[in-house]
Design a protein around this motif. Sequence first.
Motif, PDB file in Angstrom:
ATOM      1  N   THR A  90       0.838  -1.203   0.000  1.00 36.83           N
ATOM      2  CA  THR A  90       0.000   0.000   0.000  1.00 36.83           C
ATOM      3  C   THR A  90       0.869   1.247   0.000  1.00 36.83           C
ATOM      4  O   THR A  90       0.587   2.206  -0.731  1.00 36.83           O
ATOM      5  CB  THR A  90      -0.941   0.008   1.224  1.00 36.83           C
ATOM      6  OG1 THR A  90      -1.745  -1.165   1.181  1.00 36.83           O
ATOM      7  CG2 THR A  90      -1.818   1.227   1.247  1.00 36.83           C
ATOM      8  N   THR A  93       4.863  -2.805  14.178  1.00 38.29           N
ATOM      9  CA  THR A  93       4.454  -3.831  13.227  1.00 38.29           C
ATOM     10  C   THR A  93       4.742  -3.309  11.819  1.00 38.29           C
ATOM     11  O   THR A  93       5.010  -2.119  11.634  1.00 38.29           O
ATOM     12  CB  THR A  93       2.955  -4.149  13.341  1.00 38.29           C
ATOM     13  OG1 THR A  93       2.203  -2.989  12.966  1.00 38.29           O
ATOM     14  CG2 THR A  93       2.590  -4.575  14.759  1.00 38.29           C
ATOM     15  N   ARG A 135       2.605  -2.907   9.425  1.00 42.95           N
ATOM     16  CA  ARG A 135       1.564  -1.927   9.093  1.00 42.95           C
ATOM     17  C   ARG A 135       1.864  -0.570   9.742  1.00 42.95           C
ATOM     18  O   ARG A 135       1.745   0.468   9.100  1.00 42.95           O
ATOM     19  CB  ARG A 135       0.195  -2.423   9.552  1.00 42.95           C
ATOM     20  CG  ARG A 135      -0.943  -1.474   9.204  1.00 42.95           C
ATOM     21  CD  ARG A 135      -2.290  -2.015   9.636  1.00 42.95           C
ATOM     22  NE  ARG A 135      -2.568  -3.303   9.053  1.00 42.95           N
ATOM     23  CZ  ARG A 135      -3.213  -3.481   7.898  1.00 42.95           C
ATOM     24  NH1 ARG A 135      -3.623  -2.439   7.226  1.00 42.95           N
ATOM     25  NH2 ARG A 135      -3.442  -4.683   7.435  1.00 42.95           N
ATOM     26  N   GLN A 136       2.264  -0.578  10.986  1.00 43.73           N
ATOM     27  CA  GLN A 136       2.618   0.669  11.671  1.00 43.73           C
ATOM     28  C   GLN A 136       3.826   1.328  11.022  1.00 43.73           C
ATOM     29  O   GLN A 136       3.881   2.554  10.870  1.00 43.73           O
ATOM     30  CB  GLN A 136       2.903   0.404  13.151  1.00 43.73           C
ATOM     31  CG  GLN A 136       1.684   0.020  13.947  1.00 43.73           C
ATOM     32  CD  GLN A 136       2.047  -0.500  15.337  1.00 43.73           C
ATOM     33  OE1 GLN A 136       3.128  -1.058  15.537  1.00 43.73           O
ATOM     34  NE2 GLN A 136       1.136  -0.315  16.282  1.00 43.73           N
ATOM     35  N   ALA A 151       4.745   1.044   7.877  1.00 47.82           N
ATOM     36  CA  ALA A 151       4.319   1.594   6.589  1.00 47.82           C
ATOM     37  C   ALA A 151       3.600   2.920   6.785  1.00 47.82           C
ATOM     38  O   ALA A 151       3.802   3.871   6.028  1.00 47.82           O
ATOM     39  CB  ALA A 151       3.422   0.601   5.858  1.00 47.82           C
ATOM     40  N   GLU A 152       2.755   3.011   7.783  1.00 51.79           N
ATOM     41  CA  GLU A 152       2.064   4.270   8.071  1.00 51.79           C
ATOM     42  C   GLU A 152       3.051   5.355   8.498  1.00 51.79           C
ATOM     43  O   GLU A 152       2.894   6.519   8.145  1.00 51.79           O
ATOM     44  CB  GLU A 152       0.985   4.074   9.135  1.00 51.79           C
ATOM     45  CG  GLU A 152      -0.242   3.367   8.614  1.00 51.79           C
ATOM     46  CD  GLU A 152      -0.890   4.097   7.439  1.00 51.79           C
ATOM     47  OE1 GLU A 152      -1.016   5.339   7.474  1.00 51.79           O
ATOM     48  OE2 GLU A 152      -1.257   3.422   6.463  1.00 51.79           O
TER      49      GLU A 152
END
Length: 68
Positions: A3, A54, A56-57, A59-60
Amino acid sequence: METLNQRINTRFPDNYQAGFNPNREQGRDYGDDRAAAIATASAAVAAALRGGATVRQAAEAGASSIGI
């Protein structure tokens, strides 16, 4: 992470992609902006992962570091 990659591609296209988009300035060199964005996001992702985030974290964190 995919993403984040897609968001970077949309916001900071490489010169080849930008050439086929009618909404982009034809004379602008997007390569420098893209390289800087990738370097900044990569550093933020690495720092977040070293800090125990993580994927996801991380990537954000990379996305927010370049304002996307």
